[in-house]
Motif scaffolding. Structure first.
Motif, mmCIF file in Angstrom:
data_model
loop_
_atom_site.group_PDB
_atom_site.id
_atom_site.type_symbol
_atom_site.label_atom_id
_atom_site.label_comp_id
_atom_site.label_asym_id
_atom_site.label_seq_id
_atom_site.Cartn_x
_atom_site.Cartn_y
_atom_site.Cartn_z
ATOM 1 N N SER A 45 0.838 -1.211 0.000
ATOM 2 C CA SER A 45 0.000 0.000 0.000
ATOM 3 C C SER A 45 0.867 1.253 0.000
ATOM 4 C CB SER A 45 -0.927 0.018 1.226
ATOM 5 O OG SER A 45 -1.846 -1.046 1.161
ATOM 6 N N GLN A 88 -7.549 0.574 0.236
ATOM 7 C CA GLN A 88 -7.721 -0.696 0.944
ATOM 8 C C GLN A 88 -8.967 -0.620 1.821
ATOM 9 O OE1 GLN A 88 -4.053 -1.982 2.624
ATOM 10 N NE2 GLN A 88 -4.924 -3.799 3.570
ATOM 11 N N ASP A 166 -6.330 -1.677 -4.464
ATOM 12 C CA ASP A 166 -5.657 -2.196 -3.270
ATOM 13 C C ASP A 166 -6.591 -3.167 -2.541
ATOM 14 O OD1 ASP A 166 -4.063 -2.683 -1.097
ATOM 15 O OD2 ASP A 166 -3.722 -0.566 -0.593
ATOM 16 N N GLU A 167 -6.348 -4.454 -2.711
ATOM 17 C CA GLU A 167 -7.121 -5.538 -2.086
ATOM 18 C C GLU A 167 -8.629 -5.424 -2.335
ATOM 19 O OE1 GLU A 167 -6.041 -6.928 1.751
ATOM 20 O OE2 GLU A 167 -4.019 -6.114 1.615
HETATM 21 MG MG MG Z 1 -1.863 -2.741 2.353
#
Ligand code: MG
Ligand code: ATP
Length: 244
Positions: A45, A88, A166-167
């Motif tokens: 991240s 995220q 991000d994820e």
């Molecule tokens: Mg992360």
């Protein structure tokens, strides 16, 4: 490499005595889906933050987007050049509808109004397959998957060249992850280069054409996803991380 859209060289980010990203370099080709993996805390991240400048750029290093340096630009300048991201932790405006949330991005981020704003909004919601009958429902009443679709639509409404995720699969069920897989491939076929961080390896290996693994902030390995994920050093980094 043919036509890199994004190039990182010697990118480092330090927080006091901690080196979160350590001398990272790689190139993303225009049109590909490029996966990023690595144990918790390996700097994934933070590397995304360095690229987008939100909330900070790198301490050192060079980042080029479409051939021009971006590491000294402000986040909105980077964004206007065609680089868009999700976070995220999902942000949401619970009182707004899906249409209103996406239109906000079209208006404030892309400067669109009226018919152009409405067209960009519907195009982005169509691209992520957002159910037309739910577009006027309040965001708070949407499912986890629908909120993810909305988050991705909001990032796509500015018609970026590259989308950074991000994820995106966190919190999703297996069938929803399969839907997300199809969504990502559809967006990519539409001409959007994708850079994706993901802990759900099934999804990451399914969509990525190439894979980068970070460990302790540095590049551990990069290449063909199936080769990378079977490498002893990568297996060790994951197992070592899981047992600490
Ligand atoms: Mg992360
Ligand atoms: N703003 C910050 N200030 C200080 N340390 C930070 C900051 N952001 C991240 N870190 C540290 O940098 C390291 C890398 O964190 P980062 O969030 O980039 O990891 P990650 O690979 O995304 O992990 P995860 O898979 O858990 O999301 C960690 O040690 C983290 O504590």
């Amino acid at each position: 490499m043919p036509d890199p859209i994004l190039e990182l060289s010697n990118v480092t980010k330090t927080f006091g005595g901690l080196t979160a990203v350590n001398d990272v370099g790689f190139q993303v080709r225009r049109g590909e889906i490029f996966g990023v993996a690595g144990p918790n805390g390996s700097g994934k991240s933070t590397m995304f933050n360095c690229i987008t400048g939100i909330p900070f750029g790198p301490t050192r290093g060079d980042i080029r987007f479409k051939g021009a340096p971006i590491h000294n630009l402000r986040p909105h300048q980077i964004f206007r050049r065609g680089l868009s991201r999700t976070f995220q932790k999902d942000a949401e405006f619970p009182d707004l509808s899906a249409r209103e949330t996406t239109a906000l991005g079209a208006h404030f981020a892309a400067g669109l109004r009226g018919g152009a704003m409405r067209d960009a909004t519907e195009e982005a919601l169509d691209l992520v397959g957002f159910d037309p009958v739910r577009r006027d429902m309040e965001t708070a009443d949407l499912s986890v998957y629908q909120k993810k679709q909305l988050m991705i639509a909001s990032a796509l409404v500015t018609r970026p060249d590259i989308l950074m995720l991000d994820e995106p699969a966190s919190g999703l069920t297996r069938p929803e992850i399969a839907e997300l897989d199809a969504l990502l491939l559809r967006v990519n076929r539409h001409g959007v280069t994708i850079l994706i961080i993901e802990h759900v390896l099934g999804l990451l290996l399914s969509v990525s054409q190439r894979l980068l693994v970070l460990n302790h902030g540095a590049v551990l390995m990069e290449g063909d996803p199936q080769t990378v994920i079977r490498d002893d050093r990568v297996v060790e980094a994951y197992i070592g991380g899981a047992t600490v």
